[in-house]
Design an enzyme around this catalytic site. Structure first.
Site, PDB file in Angstrom:
ATOM      1  N   GLU A 221      26.771  21.991 -62.409  1.00 46.81           N
ATOM      2  CA  GLU A 221      26.846  22.357 -63.874  1.00 46.81           C
ATOM      3  C   GLU A 221      27.397  21.421 -64.705  1.00 46.81           C
ATOM      4  O   GLU A 221      28.694  21.436 -64.933  1.00 46.81           O
ATOM      5  CB  GLU A 221      27.306  23.620 -64.086  1.00 46.81           C
ATOM      6  CG  GLU A 221      26.597  24.964 -63.208  1.00 46.81           C
ATOM      7  CD  GLU A 221      25.363  25.514 -63.727  1.00 46.81           C
ATOM      8  OE1 GLU A 221      25.061  25.035 -64.912  1.00 46.81           O
ATOM      9  OE2 GLU A 221      24.758  26.165 -62.937  1.00 46.81           O
ATOM     10  N   CYS A 255      30.690  23.619 -73.038  1.00 47.42           N
ATOM     11  CA  CYS A 255      29.489  22.584 -72.677  1.00 47.42           C
ATOM     12  C   CYS A 255      28.138  22.924 -73.459  1.00 47.42           C
ATOM     13  O   CYS A 255      27.459  21.847 -73.543  1.00 47.42           O
ATOM     14  CB  CYS A 255      29.340  22.871 -71.199  1.00 47.42           C
ATOM     15  SG  CYS A 255      28.722  24.535 -70.580  1.00 47.42           S
TER      16      CYS A 255
HETATM   17  P1  NAD Z   1      35.938  17.452 -65.089  1.00 44.07           P
HETATM   18  O1  NAD Z   1      34.749  16.753 -64.686  1.00 44.07           O
HETATM   19  O2  NAD Z   1      37.074  16.465 -65.361  1.00 44.07           O
HETATM   20  O3  NAD Z   1      36.616  18.171 -63.895  1.00 44.07           O
HETATM   21  C1  NAD Z   1      36.046  19.419 -63.312  1.00 44.07           C
HETATM   22  C2  NAD Z   1      36.806  19.787 -61.963  1.00 44.07           C
HETATM   23  O4  NAD Z   1      36.639  18.596 -61.012  1.00 44.07           O
HETATM   24  C3  NAD Z   1      38.134  19.909 -61.980  1.00 44.07           C
HETATM   25  O5  NAD Z   1      38.441  21.200 -60.956  1.00 44.07           O
HETATM   26  C4  NAD Z   1      38.824  18.566 -61.349  1.00 44.07           C
HETATM   27  O6  NAD Z   1      39.821  18.750 -60.371  1.00 44.07           O
HETATM   28  C5  NAD Z   1      37.845  18.030 -60.508  1.00 44.07           C
HETATM   29  N1  NAD Z   1      37.729  16.700 -60.252  1.00 44.07           N
HETATM   30  C6  NAD Z   1      38.102  15.829 -61.100  1.00 44.07           C
HETATM   31  N2  NAD Z   1      38.029  14.490 -60.547  1.00 44.07           N
HETATM   32  C7  NAD Z   1      37.492  14.581 -59.535  1.00 44.07           C
HETATM   33  C8  NAD Z   1      37.041  13.629 -58.355  1.00 44.07           C
HETATM   34  N3  NAD Z   1      37.014  12.473 -58.564  1.00 44.07           N
HETATM   35  N4  NAD Z   1      36.436  14.218 -57.219  1.00 44.07           N
HETATM   36  C9  NAD Z   1      36.161  15.588 -57.254  1.00 44.07           C
HETATM   37  N5  NAD Z   1      36.704  16.403 -58.118  1.00 44.07           N
HETATM   38  C10 NAD Z   1      37.170  16.164 -59.367  1.00 44.07           C
HETATM   39  O7  NAD Z   1      35.483  18.359 -66.048  1.00 44.07           O
HETATM   40  P2  NAD Z   1      36.321  19.039 -67.121  1.00 44.07           P
HETATM   41  O8  NAD Z   1      36.957  18.101 -68.128  1.00 44.07           O
HETATM   42  O9  NAD Z   1      37.158  20.106 -66.503  1.00 44.07           O
HETATM   43  O10 NAD Z   1      35.228  19.723 -68.048  1.00 44.07           O
HETATM   44  C11 NAD Z   1      34.579  19.393 -69.276  1.00 44.07           C
HETATM   45  C12 NAD Z   1      33.066  18.875 -68.759  1.00 44.07           C
HETATM   46  O11 NAD Z   1      32.495  19.861 -68.276  1.00 44.07           O
HETATM   47  C13 NAD Z   1      32.190  18.480 -69.974  1.00 44.07           C
HETATM   48  O12 NAD Z   1      31.458  17.250 -69.876  1.00 44.07           O
HETATM   49  C14 NAD Z   1      31.372  19.668 -70.039  1.00 44.07           C
HETATM   50  O13 NAD Z   1      30.246  19.665 -70.780  1.00 44.07           O
HETATM   51  C15 NAD Z   1      31.345  20.401 -68.642  1.00 44.07           C
HETATM   52  N6  NAD Z   1      31.192  21.533 -68.699  1.00 44.07           N
HETATM   53  C16 NAD Z   1      29.576  22.100 -68.050  1.00 44.07           C
HETATM   54  C17 NAD Z   1      29.416  23.397 -68.031  1.00 44.07           C
HETATM   55  C18 NAD Z   1      28.179  24.011 -67.537  1.00 44.07           C
HETATM   56  O14 NAD Z   1      28.159  25.267 -67.372  1.00 44.07           O
HETATM   57  N7  NAD Z   1      27.277  23.175 -67.669  1.00 44.07           N
HETATM   58  C19 NAD Z   1      30.587  24.250 -68.410  1.00 44.07           C
HETATM   59  C20 NAD Z   1      31.628  23.807 -68.868  1.00 44.07           C
HETATM   60  C21 NAD Z   1      32.291  22.406 -68.675  1.00 44.07           C
END
Ligand code: NAD
Length: 465
Positions: A221, A255
Protein backbone atom coordinates in the site's frame (compact mmCIF):
# COMPACT_ATOMS: atom_id res chain seq x y z
CA UNK A 1 4.60 -17.19 26.79
CA UNK A 2 6.49 -13.92 26.74
CA UNK A 3 4.80 -10.57 26.26
CA UNK A 4 6.01 -8.31 23.52
CA UNK A 5 7.13 -5.80 26.16
CA UNK A 6 9.77 -8.29 27.26
CA UNK A 7 10.74 -9.51 23.80
CA UNK A 8 11.28 -6.09 22.28
CA UNK A 9 13.70 -5.15 20.82
CA UNK A 10 14.39 -8.43 19.07
CA UNK A 11 17.00 -9.32 16.53
CA UNK A 12 18.71 -12.23 14.78
CA UNK A 13 18.10 -15.60 16.42
CA UNK A 14 15.52 -14.08 18.82
CA UNK A 15 13.41 -13.15 15.86
CA UNK A 16 13.84 -16.56 14.26
CA UNK A 17 12.76 -18.40 17.41
CA UNK A 18 9.71 -16.19 17.94
CA UNK A 19 8.58 -16.55 14.36
CA UNK A 20 9.14 -20.31 14.63
CA UNK A 21 6.95 -20.42 17.74
CA UNK A 22 4.19 -18.69 15.81
CA UNK A 23 4.59 -21.21 12.98
CA UNK A 24 4.21 -24.06 15.45
CA UNK A 25 1.12 -22.47 16.96
CA UNK A 26 -0.44 -21.96 13.56
CA UNK A 27 0.37 -25.53 12.49
CA UNK A 28 -1.43 -26.83 15.59
CA UNK A 29 -4.61 -25.36 14.09
CA UNK A 30 -5.39 -23.08 17.03
CA UNK A 31 -6.26 -20.03 14.95
CA UNK A 32 -8.67 -21.61 12.50
CA UNK A 33 -12.02 -21.63 14.28
CA UNK A 34 -14.65 -18.97 13.82
CA UNK A 35 -14.69 -18.48 17.60
CA UNK A 36 -10.94 -17.80 17.79
CA UNK A 37 -11.09 -15.28 14.97
CA UNK A 38 -14.05 -13.54 16.55
CA UNK A 39 -12.32 -13.35 19.92
CA UNK A 40 -9.30 -11.64 18.33
CA UNK A 41 -11.52 -9.05 16.66
CA UNK A 42 -13.26 -8.43 19.99
CA UNK A 43 -9.81 -8.06 21.57
CA UNK A 44 -8.78 -5.41 19.04
CA UNK A 45 -12.03 -3.61 19.77
CA UNK A 46 -11.37 -3.64 23.51
CA UNK A 47 -7.84 -2.36 22.94
CA UNK A 48 -9.20 0.62 20.99
CA UNK A 49 -11.94 1.34 23.52
CA UNK A 50 -10.06 0.87 26.78
CA UNK A 51 -6.80 2.43 25.58
CA UNK A 52 -8.30 5.40 23.76
CA UNK A 53 -6.84 7.99 26.18
CA UNK A 54 -3.33 6.49 25.83
CA UNK A 55 -3.68 6.25 22.04
CA UNK A 56 -4.73 9.91 21.85
CA UNK A 57 -1.78 10.93 24.05
CA UNK A 58 0.69 8.90 21.97
CA UNK A 59 -0.61 10.47 18.74
CA UNK A 60 -0.30 13.91 20.29
CA UNK A 61 3.30 13.17 21.22
CA UNK A 62 4.24 11.62 17.85
CA UNK A 63 2.27 13.82 15.48
CA UNK A 64 0.90 16.78 17.44
CA UNK A 65 -2.67 15.70 16.70
CA UNK A 66 -5.65 16.98 18.67
CA UNK A 67 -8.12 14.60 20.32
CA UNK A 68 -10.72 14.72 17.59
CA UNK A 69 -8.28 14.16 14.72
CA UNK A 70 -6.74 11.30 16.68
CA UNK A 71 -10.12 9.64 17.05
CA UNK A 72 -11.19 10.42 13.48
CA UNK A 73 -7.98 9.24 11.84
CA UNK A 74 -6.82 6.37 14.01
CA UNK A 75 -9.59 5.02 16.21
CA UNK A 76 -12.82 5.29 14.23
CA UNK A 77 -11.51 3.62 11.01
CA UNK A 78 -10.16 0.37 12.57
CA UNK A 79 -13.24 0.27 14.81
CA UNK A 80 -15.37 0.39 11.63
CA UNK A 81 -13.21 -2.35 10.05
CA UNK A 82 -13.76 -4.55 13.11
CA UNK A 83 -17.54 -4.06 13.06
CA UNK A 84 -17.69 -4.94 9.35
CA UNK A 85 -15.55 -8.04 9.94
CA UNK A 86 -17.60 -9.19 12.93
CA UNK A 87 -20.75 -8.85 10.86
CA UNK A 88 -19.40 -10.50 7.72
CA UNK A 89 -17.00 -13.12 9.05
CA UNK A 90 -19.31 -16.11 9.11
CA UNK A 91 -20.40 -15.63 5.52
CA UNK A 92 -16.85 -14.75 4.35
CA UNK A 93 -15.59 -18.05 5.79
CA UNK A 94 -18.29 -20.12 4.11
CA UNK A 95 -17.10 -22.22 1.15
CA UNK A 96 -18.44 -20.98 -2.17
CA UNK A 97 -19.91 -23.56 -4.48
CA UNK A 98 -19.14 -23.30 -8.17
CA UNK A 99 -20.53 -24.85 -11.36
CA UNK A 100 -18.97 -27.99 -12.79
CA UNK A 101 -18.51 -28.34 -16.56
CA UNK A 102 -20.48 -31.10 -18.31
CA UNK A 103 -17.35 -33.14 -19.00
CA UNK A 104 -16.57 -33.46 -15.28
CA UNK A 105 -20.04 -34.45 -14.07
CA UNK A 106 -20.96 -35.94 -11.74
CA UNK A 107 -18.84 -33.84 -9.38
CA UNK A 108 -18.97 -30.83 -7.12
CA UNK A 109 -16.70 -27.79 -6.98
CA UNK A 110 -16.09 -25.30 -4.23
CA UNK A 111 -13.66 -22.60 -3.16
CA UNK A 112 -12.70 -22.75 0.48
CA UNK A 113 -10.81 -20.04 2.29
CA UNK A 114 -7.73 -21.18 4.07
CA UNK A 115 -5.61 -19.04 6.42
CA UNK A 116 -2.17 -18.35 4.95
CA UNK A 117 -0.15 -19.01 8.13
CA UNK A 118 2.13 -16.45 9.76
CA UNK A 119 1.87 -13.00 8.21
CA UNK A 120 3.85 -9.80 8.67
CA UNK A 121 2.19 -6.36 8.88
CA UNK A 122 4.54 -3.39 8.47
CA UNK A 123 3.01 -0.08 9.51
CA UNK A 124 3.76 3.54 8.57
CA UNK A 125 3.86 6.53 10.92
CA UNK A 126 1.19 8.79 9.49
CA UNK A 127 -1.85 6.94 10.89
CA UNK A 128 0.16 4.55 13.02
CA UNK A 129 -2.72 2.82 14.80
CA UNK A 130 -5.18 2.72 11.94
CA UNK A 131 -2.67 1.47 9.38
CA UNK A 132 -1.35 -1.21 11.74
CA UNK A 133 -4.69 -2.45 13.08
CA UNK A 134 -6.50 -1.95 9.76
CA UNK A 135 -4.51 -4.78 8.10
CA UNK A 136 -4.47 -6.83 11.33
CA UNK A 137 -8.27 -7.01 11.28
CA UNK A 138 -8.48 -9.05 8.05
CA UNK A 139 -5.27 -10.95 8.91
CA UNK A 140 -6.80 -12.22 12.16
CA UNK A 141 -10.28 -12.59 10.67
CA UNK A 142 -8.71 -14.91 8.09
CA UNK A 143 -7.24 -17.05 10.91
CA UNK A 144 -3.54 -16.14 10.67
CA UNK A 145 -0.82 -15.57 13.23
CA UNK A 146 0.45 -12.00 12.94
CA UNK A 147 3.73 -10.22 13.48
CA UNK A 148 3.20 -6.45 13.60
CA UNK A 149 6.14 -4.11 12.99
CA UNK A 150 4.91 -0.56 13.69
CA UNK A 151 6.81 2.47 12.41
CA UNK A 152 9.71 3.69 14.54
CA UNK A 153 8.95 7.21 13.28
CA UNK A 154 5.91 7.28 15.62
CA UNK A 155 7.75 5.91 18.70
CA UNK A 156 5.12 6.58 21.39
CA UNK A 157 2.42 4.81 19.39
CA UNK A 158 4.77 1.96 18.50
CA UNK A 159 5.62 1.46 22.19
CA UNK A 160 1.98 1.58 23.20
CA UNK A 161 1.04 -1.12 20.70
CA UNK A 162 4.04 -3.27 21.66
CA UNK A 163 3.21 -3.06 25.34
CA UNK A 164 -0.53 -3.39 25.34
CA UNK A 165 -1.85 -4.91 22.13
CA UNK A 166 -0.80 -8.51 22.89
CA UNK A 167 -2.58 -8.39 26.25
CA UNK A 168 -5.87 -8.06 24.39
CA UNK A 169 -5.10 -10.82 21.90
CA UNK A 170 -3.92 -14.42 21.84
CA UNK A 171 -0.28 -13.85 22.79
CA UNK A 172 0.76 -17.11 21.23
CA UNK A 173 -0.55 -15.93 17.88
CA UNK A 174 0.40 -12.25 17.82
CA UNK A 175 3.80 -10.62 18.21
CA UNK A 176 4.66 -6.94 18.05
CA UNK A 177 8.25 -6.21 17.09
CA UNK A 178 9.53 -2.65 17.39
CA UNK A 179 12.36 -1.36 15.24
CA UNK A 180 13.51 0.33 12.07
CA UNK A 181 14.13 -0.69 8.48
CA UNK A 182 17.00 -3.01 9.42
CA UNK A 183 14.77 -4.96 11.82
CA UNK A 184 12.08 -5.08 9.13
CA UNK A 185 14.57 -6.63 6.71
CA UNK A 186 15.66 -9.14 9.38
CA UNK A 187 12.03 -10.03 9.87
CA UNK A 188 11.46 -10.42 6.14
CA UNK A 189 14.46 -12.72 5.97
CA UNK A 190 12.57 -15.18 8.24
CA UNK A 191 10.10 -15.78 5.41
CA UNK A 192 6.37 -15.25 5.90
CA UNK A 193 3.23 -16.52 4.30
CA UNK A 194 2.39 -12.93 3.41
CA UNK A 195 3.82 -9.47 4.06
CA UNK A 196 1.52 -6.46 4.09
CA UNK A 197 3.35 -3.14 3.84
CA UNK A 198 2.03 0.41 4.05
CA UNK A 199 4.53 3.16 3.32
CA UNK A 200 6.38 5.03 0.60
CA UNK A 201 7.06 3.71 -2.90
CA UNK A 202 10.85 3.67 -2.51
CA UNK A 203 10.71 1.57 0.68
CA UNK A 204 8.08 -0.56 -1.04
CA UNK A 205 10.75 -1.60 -3.56
CA UNK A 206 13.05 -2.64 -0.71
CA UNK A 207 10.26 -4.61 0.94
CA UNK A 208 9.58 -6.47 -2.28
CA UNK A 209 13.29 -7.18 -2.78
CA UNK A 210 13.60 -8.45 0.82
CA UNK A 211 10.52 -10.62 0.42
CA UNK A 212 11.71 -12.11 -2.88
CA UNK A 213 14.48 -14.12 -1.22
CA UNK A 214 11.94 -16.24 0.64
CA UNK A 215 9.17 -15.96 -1.98
CA UNK A 216 7.00 -14.14 0.55
CA UNK A 217 3.99 -12.72 -1.32
CA UNK A 218 3.42 -9.02 -0.71
CA UNK A 219 0.67 -6.47 -0.59
CA UNK A 220 2.12 -2.98 -1.00
CA UNK A 221 0.00 0.00 0.00
CA UNK A 222 2.15 2.85 -1.31
CA UNK A 223 1.84 6.55 -2.07
CA UNK A 224 2.07 8.87 -5.04
CA UNK A 225 0.72 12.13 -6.34
CA UNK A 226 -3.08 12.04 -6.28
CA UNK A 227 -4.50 14.80 -8.49
CA UNK A 228 -7.75 16.71 -7.97
CA UNK A 229 -9.11 17.71 -11.38
CA UNK A 230 -11.68 20.49 -11.26
CA UNK A 231 -13.73 21.15 -14.38
CA UNK A 232 -15.39 24.49 -15.07
CA UNK A 233 -18.99 23.57 -14.22
CA UNK A 234 -18.18 22.53 -10.63
CA UNK A 235 -19.65 24.13 -7.51
CA UNK A 236 -16.41 25.82 -6.49
CA UNK A 237 -17.47 26.62 -2.94
CA UNK A 238 -18.11 22.93 -2.24
CA UNK A 239 -14.98 21.87 -4.15
CA UNK A 240 -12.76 24.21 -2.10
CA UNK A 241 -14.22 22.91 1.17
CA UNK A 242 -13.77 19.26 0.23
CA UNK A 243 -10.23 19.64 -1.11
CA UNK A 244 -9.05 21.83 1.79
CA UNK A 245 -10.62 19.55 4.43
CA UNK A 246 -8.94 16.37 3.20
CA UNK A 247 -5.66 18.13 2.36
CA UNK A 248 -5.25 19.72 5.80
CA UNK A 249 -6.12 16.59 7.77
CA UNK A 250 -3.07 15.33 9.69
CA UNK A 251 -1.06 18.27 8.22
CA UNK A 252 -1.39 16.82 4.73
CA UNK A 253 0.40 13.62 5.78
CA UNK A 254 -2.29 11.38 4.34
CA UNK A 255 -1.57 8.98 1.48
CA UNK A 256 -4.91 9.68 -0.20
CA UNK A 257 -4.86 13.47 0.31
CA UNK A 258 -5.20 15.49 -2.91
CA UNK A 259 -1.55 16.15 -3.78
CA UNK A 260 -2.12 18.89 -6.38
CA UNK A 261 -5.00 20.57 -8.17
CA UNK A 262 -5.55 20.83 -11.91
CA UNK A 263 -8.22 23.47 -12.52
CA UNK A 264 -9.86 24.20 -15.87
CA UNK A 265 -8.41 27.55 -17.00
CA UNK A 266 -11.54 29.76 -16.77
CA UNK A 267 -12.19 28.90 -13.12
CA UNK A 268 -8.62 28.62 -11.82
CA UNK A 269 -8.44 32.09 -10.24
CA UNK A 270 -11.82 31.78 -8.55
CA UNK A 271 -10.92 28.32 -7.22
CA UNK A 272 -7.63 29.63 -5.83
CA UNK A 273 -9.48 32.45 -4.04
CA UNK A 274 -12.00 30.03 -2.59
CA UNK A 275 -9.29 27.62 -1.47
CA UNK A 276 -7.52 30.55 0.18
CA UNK A 277 -10.58 31.73 2.12
CA UNK A 278 -11.54 28.16 3.09
CA UNK A 279 -8.06 27.40 4.41
CA UNK A 280 -8.19 30.59 6.50
CA UNK A 281 -11.62 29.67 7.83
CA UNK A 282 -10.59 26.10 8.71
CA UNK A 283 -7.37 27.14 10.45
CA UNK A 284 -8.65 30.33 12.14
CA UNK A 285 -8.25 28.82 15.60
CA UNK A 286 -4.79 27.43 14.99
CA UNK A 287 -1.63 29.40 15.19
CA UNK A 288 1.82 28.57 14.01
CA UNK A 289 0.92 26.30 11.10
CA UNK A 290 0.73 22.55 10.79
CA UNK A 291 3.13 20.36 12.77
CA UNK A 292 5.19 17.94 10.66
CA UNK A 293 6.25 14.57 12.02
CA UNK A 294 10.03 15.07 12.18
CA UNK A 295 12.98 17.16 11.10
CA UNK A 296 13.66 15.11 7.98
CA UNK A 297 10.13 15.45 6.61
CA UNK A 298 10.03 19.12 7.67
CA UNK A 299 13.25 19.93 5.79
CA UNK A 300 12.01 18.10 2.71
CA UNK A 301 8.85 20.23 2.68
CA UNK A 302 10.72 23.48 3.36
CA UNK A 303 12.92 22.53 0.40
CA UNK A 304 9.82 22.37 -1.82
CA UNK A 305 8.86 25.90 -0.72
CA UNK A 306 12.37 27.26 -1.25
CA UNK A 307 12.67 25.75 -4.71
CA UNK A 308 9.24 26.62 -6.08
CA UNK A 309 9.02 28.60 -9.28
CA UNK A 310 5.32 29.18 -8.73
CA UNK A 311 3.57 32.03 -6.90
CA UNK A 312 2.88 31.46 -3.23
CA UNK A 313 -0.53 33.07 -2.69
CA UNK A 314 -1.22 31.66 0.76
CA UNK A 315 1.06 30.58 3.60
CA UNK A 316 4.60 29.76 2.56
CA UNK A 317 6.09 30.29 6.02
CA UNK A 318 7.53 27.86 8.52
CA UNK A 319 8.78 27.71 12.11
CA UNK A 320 11.74 25.40 12.55
CA UNK A 321 11.48 25.26 16.34
CA UNK A 322 7.96 23.75 16.15
CA UNK A 323 8.48 21.85 12.87
CA UNK A 324 5.40 23.76 11.65
CA UNK A 325 4.51 24.79 8.12
CA UNK A 326 1.63 27.11 7.33
CA UNK A 327 -0.97 25.73 4.89
CA UNK A 328 0.38 26.86 1.54
CA UNK A 329 -1.06 27.39 -1.92
CA UNK A 330 1.41 27.51 -4.81
CA UNK A 331 -0.08 28.72 -8.09
CA UNK A 332 1.47 27.76 -11.44
CA UNK A 333 4.51 25.80 -10.23
CA UNK A 334 6.93 24.43 -12.80
CA UNK A 335 5.74 20.88 -13.60
CA UNK A 336 9.30 19.61 -13.06
CA UNK A 337 10.01 21.28 -9.69
CA UNK A 338 10.23 19.06 -6.57
CA UNK A 339 6.72 19.90 -5.33
CA UNK A 340 5.33 18.62 -8.64
CA UNK A 341 7.77 15.74 -9.13
CA UNK A 342 7.58 14.07 -5.70
CA UNK A 343 4.70 13.15 -3.40
CA UNK A 344 4.17 16.20 -1.16
CA UNK A 345 2.82 14.54 2.02
CA UNK A 346 2.46 17.89 3.81
CA UNK A 347 0.25 21.01 3.93
CA UNK A 348 1.34 22.36 0.53
CA UNK A 349 -1.08 22.43 -2.39
CA UNK A 350 0.10 23.34 -5.90
CA UNK A 351 -2.57 24.54 -8.34
CA UNK A 352 -2.11 24.45 -12.11
CA UNK A 353 -4.55 25.02 -14.94
CA UNK A 354 -5.53 22.96 -17.97
CA UNK A 355 -7.26 23.97 -21.17
CA UNK A 356 -9.11 20.81 -22.17
CA UNK A 357 -9.85 17.27 -21.10
CA UNK A 358 -7.36 15.66 -23.50
CA UNK A 359 -4.57 17.83 -22.11
CA UNK A 360 -5.33 17.02 -18.49
CA UNK A 361 -5.56 13.28 -19.23
CA UNK A 362 -2.18 13.24 -20.94
CA UNK A 363 -0.61 15.36 -18.15
CA UNK A 364 -1.67 12.94 -15.41
CA UNK A 365 -0.96 9.85 -17.51
CA UNK A 366 2.54 11.13 -18.20
CA UNK A 367 3.33 10.50 -14.51
CA UNK A 368 3.25 7.46 -12.21
CA UNK A 369 -0.19 5.98 -11.62
CA UNK A 370 -1.69 7.78 -8.61
CA UNK A 371 -3.21 6.17 -5.53
CA UNK A 372 -6.29 8.40 -5.72
CA UNK A 373 -7.94 10.32 -8.55
CA UNK A 374 -10.40 13.06 -7.62
CA UNK A 375 -12.56 14.51 -10.35
CA UNK A 376 -14.99 17.39 -9.91
CA UNK A 377 -17.73 18.46 -12.32
CA UNK A 378 -21.42 18.30 -13.11
CA UNK A 379 -21.18 16.70 -16.56
CA UNK A 380 -21.02 12.96 -15.94
CA UNK A 381 -19.78 12.31 -19.50
CA UNK A 382 -16.67 14.33 -18.66
CA UNK A 383 -16.16 13.03 -15.12
CA UNK A 384 -16.69 9.42 -16.23
CA UNK A 385 -14.29 9.88 -19.12
CA UNK A 386 -11.60 11.18 -16.76
CA UNK A 387 -12.14 8.23 -14.42
CA UNK A 388 -12.06 5.78 -17.33
CA UNK A 389 -8.99 7.15 -19.05
CA UNK A 390 -6.73 7.88 -16.08
CA UNK A 391 -5.43 4.76 -14.35
CA UNK A 392 -5.39 5.14 -10.53
CA UNK A 393 -5.67 2.99 -7.41
CA UNK A 394 -9.14 4.40 -6.71
CA UNK A 395 -11.28 7.31 -7.83
CA UNK A 396 -13.85 9.66 -6.33
CA UNK A 397 -16.18 11.93 -8.26
CA UNK A 398 -16.94 15.24 -6.51
CA UNK A 399 -15.02 14.58 -3.30
CA UNK A 400 -11.62 13.35 -2.16
CA UNK A 401 -10.59 10.15 -0.38
CA UNK A 402 -14.06 8.95 0.67
CA UNK A 403 -13.66 5.66 -1.23
CA UNK A 404 -11.33 4.75 1.65
CA UNK A 405 -14.32 4.89 3.99
CA UNK A 406 -16.43 2.41 2.00
CA UNK A 407 -15.59 -1.16 3.09
CA UNK A 408 -17.62 -2.59 0.21
CA UNK A 409 -14.90 -1.23 -2.12
CA UNK A 410 -11.41 -2.72 -2.44
CA UNK A 411 -8.72 -0.24 -1.36
CA UNK A 412 -5.24 -0.28 -2.88
CA UNK A 413 -2.92 1.19 -5.45
CA UNK A 414 -1.88 0.33 -8.99
CA UNK A 415 1.54 0.55 -10.60
CA UNK A 416 3.86 2.65 -8.44
CA UNK A 417 1.05 3.39 -5.96
CA UNK A 418 0.87 -0.23 -4.85
CA UNK A 419 -0.32 -3.76 -5.43
CA UNK A 420 -3.06 -5.76 -3.76
CA UNK A 421 -6.12 -4.55 -1.88
CA UNK A 422 -7.82 -4.71 1.51
CA UNK A 423 -10.87 -3.44 3.45
CA UNK A 424 -13.94 -5.53 4.26
CA UNK A 425 -14.17 -8.88 2.52
CA UNK A 426 -11.37 -7.83 0.14
CA UNK A 427 -8.95 -7.84 3.07
CA UNK A 428 -10.18 -11.23 4.24
CA UNK A 429 -9.45 -12.58 0.76
CA UNK A 430 -5.99 -11.01 0.68
CA UNK A 431 -5.08 -12.88 3.86
CA UNK A 432 -6.70 -16.16 2.79
CA UNK A 433 -5.74 -18.75 0.23
CA UNK A 434 -8.64 -19.42 -2.13
CA UNK A 435 -8.33 -23.16 -2.30
CA UNK A 436 -10.22 -24.76 -5.18
CA UNK A 437 -11.65 -28.14 -4.20
CA UNK A 438 -13.14 -30.61 -6.71
CA UNK A 439 -15.10 -33.57 -5.32
CA UNK A 440 -15.98 -36.82 -7.09
CA UNK A 441 -17.81 -39.95 -5.91
CA UNK A 442 -16.83 -43.51 -6.88
CA UNK A 443 -19.82 -44.15 -9.17
CA UNK A 444 -19.95 -43.71 -12.95
CA UNK A 445 -16.30 -44.46 -13.64
CA UNK A 446 -16.44 -45.05 -17.39
CA UNK A 447 -13.63 -47.38 -18.50
CA UNK A 448 -13.60 -45.84 -21.95
CA UNK A 449 -12.15 -42.62 -20.48
CA UNK A 450 -8.92 -44.44 -19.54
CA UNK A 451 -6.18 -45.60 -21.95
CA UNK A 452 -5.68 -47.37 -24.20
CA UNK A 453 -8.16 -45.38 -26.26
CA UNK A 454 -10.03 -46.75 -29.22
CA UNK A 455 -10.41 -44.59 -32.32
CA UNK A 456 -14.09 -43.97 -31.53
CA UNK A 457 -13.27 -42.94 -27.93
CA UNK A 458 -10.64 -40.53 -29.21
CA UNK A 459 -13.21 -38.99 -31.57
CA UNK A 460 -15.76 -38.71 -28.75
CA UNK A 461 -13.27 -37.15 -26.35
CA UNK A 462 -12.21 -34.58 -28.94
CA UNK A 463 -15.86 -33.58 -29.23
CA UNK A 464 -16.48 -33.40 -25.49
CA UNK A 465 -13.34 -31.64 -24.24
P1 NAD B 1 8.20 4.51 5.07
O1 NAD B 1 8.23 3.91 3.75
O2 NAD B 1 9.29 5.46 5.44
O3 NAD B 1 8.16 3.45 6.29
C1 NAD B 1 7.14 2.49 6.47
C2 NAD B 1 7.66 1.29 7.22
O4 NAD B 1 8.74 0.74 6.53
C3 NAD B 1 8.16 1.55 8.64
O5 NAD B 1 7.63 0.57 9.49
C4 NAD B 1 9.65 1.44 8.53
O6 NAD B 1 10.26 0.95 9.69
C5 NAD B 1 9.82 0.46 7.41
N1 NAD B 1 11.08 0.62 6.69
C6 NAD B 1 11.81 1.76 6.54
N2 NAD B 1 12.91 1.50 5.80
C7 NAD B 1 12.89 0.19 5.49
C8 NAD B 1 13.77 -0.67 4.76
N3 NAD B 1 14.88 -0.24 4.20
N4 NAD B 1 13.41 -1.97 4.65
C9 NAD B 1 12.29 -2.44 5.21
N5 NAD B 1 11.43 -1.67 5.90
C10 NAD B 1 11.72 -0.36 6.04
O7 NAD B 1 6.82 5.15 5.02
P2 NAD B 1 6.35 6.22 5.94
O8 NAD B 1 7.25 7.43 5.79
O9 NAD B 1 6.20 5.60 7.27
O10 NAD B 1 4.91 6.59 5.33
C11 NAD B 1 4.76 7.59 4.33
C12 NAD B 1 4.46 7.00 2.97
O11 NAD B 1 3.50 5.99 3.10
C13 NAD B 1 3.89 7.99 1.99
O12 NAD B 1 4.51 7.80 0.73
C14 NAD B 1 2.42 7.60 1.90
O13 NAD B 1 1.80 7.94 0.69
C15 NAD B 1 2.48 6.14 2.13
N6 NAD B 1 1.22 5.64 2.69
C16 NAD B 1 0.44 4.84 1.94
C17 NAD B 1 -0.78 4.41 2.44
C18 NAD B 1 -1.70 3.52 1.65
O14 NAD B 1 -2.65 3.02 2.23
N7 NAD B 1 -1.45 3.28 0.38
C19 NAD B 1 -1.16 4.81 3.72
C20 NAD B 1 -0.31 5.62 4.46
C21 NAD B 1 0.89 6.04 3.94
Amino acid sequence: MTTSATVSPLSGSDLASHVDALRGYFAAGRTRSYEWRRSQLEGLKRFLTEREPEIVAALKSDLGRDDFEAWFGDIAPPMGDIEVALKGLKSWMRPQHRRVPLTQLPAKARIQYEPLGVVLVIGPWNYPVNLSLGPMVPALAAGNCVVLKPSEVAPATSRLMAEHLPTYLDREAVLVVEGDGAITQELLAQGFDHAFFTGGTEIGRKIMAGAAATLTPVTLELGGKSPAIVTADSDLEVVARRIAWVKLMNSGQTCIAPDYVLAEAPIKDELVQRLQSTIREFTAQENGGKRIVNERQFSRLVGYLEQTKGTVVEGGSWTSADLAISPTLIVDPDPGEPAMAEEIFGPILPVMSFSDVDQVISFVNGRSKPLGLYVFGRDSRVTNRLVEEIPAGGAVINHCAIHYLMPSLPFGGVGASGMGVYHGEWGFQTFSHRKPVAVKGFGLDLKMTYPPYTESTKRLMRKLF
